[in-house]
Design an enzyme around this catalytic site. Sequence first.
Site, short mmCIF file in Angstrom:
data_model
loop_
_atom_site.label_atom_id
_atom_site.label_comp_id
_atom_site.label_asym_id
_atom_site.label_seq_id
_atom_site.Cartn_x
_atom_site.Cartn_y
_atom_site.Cartn_z
N PRO A 125 -28.09 6.53 18.87
CA PRO A 125 -28.35 7.09 17.54
C PRO A 125 -29.81 7.37 17.20
O PRO A 125 -30.40 6.75 16.32
CB PRO A 125 -27.76 6.01 16.62
CG PRO A 125 -27.95 4.74 17.38
CD PRO A 125 -27.74 5.12 18.83
N CYS A 126 -30.38 8.36 17.87
CA CYS A 126 -31.77 8.74 17.59
C CYS A 126 -31.91 9.32 16.18
O CYS A 126 -33.00 9.37 15.63
CB CYS A 126 -32.31 9.69 18.65
SG CYS A 126 -31.32 11.16 18.91
N HIS A 127 -30.78 9.73 15.58
CA HIS A 127 -30.84 10.24 14.20
C HIS A 127 -31.18 9.13 13.21
O HIS A 127 -31.57 9.40 12.08
CB HIS A 127 -29.51 10.92 13.82
CG HIS A 127 -28.33 10.02 13.82
ND1 HIS A 127 -27.65 9.69 14.98
CD2 HIS A 127 -27.71 9.35 12.82
CE1 HIS A 127 -26.64 8.87 14.68
NE2 HIS A 127 -26.68 8.65 13.38
#
Length: 157
Positions: A125-127
């Site tokens: 989850p780089c968001h």
Amino acid sequence: MNKEFKLDYQSPIGVIEIIGSEECIQSIMFVDRDISMEHQPYVPKVLRDCYNQLDEYFKGERQIFTFPYEQKGTLFQQTVWAELTKIPFAETASYRNIACSLQNEKAIRAVGNANGKNKLSIIIPCHRIIGSNGSLTGYAGGLWRKEWLLNHERKMR
């Protein structure tokens, strides 16, 4: 060399191209094009599982992904990506937070670089990475998608 398979998923925020082998998923990326109508006579179970789990995520029914995946990268990149998976659902962290968790506060820029090379959107989850001041920072899929994903997860929580 393993054969590569592709499958497109139409999310509420654009087409996501899923790439994988018979064994695992290797890439989940937003693409700026229409969904591919190219028929594949065979799609491995792992790609179908990924597709279905993404669908459940976007419907608000899933927070954890269980299909196998792999991502090639340096040892440092692998370590950063592992740290990203520890960010709780619907919460955020900064590059500084990740660098500190790696006991290397000076590695903020390197953490950002590794984050930008993540090819497994949503799953890693780089968001969930934001600026130290709370602002939205770069996202390969576009900041508007990042904002949508964060709001979506907050609503699901």
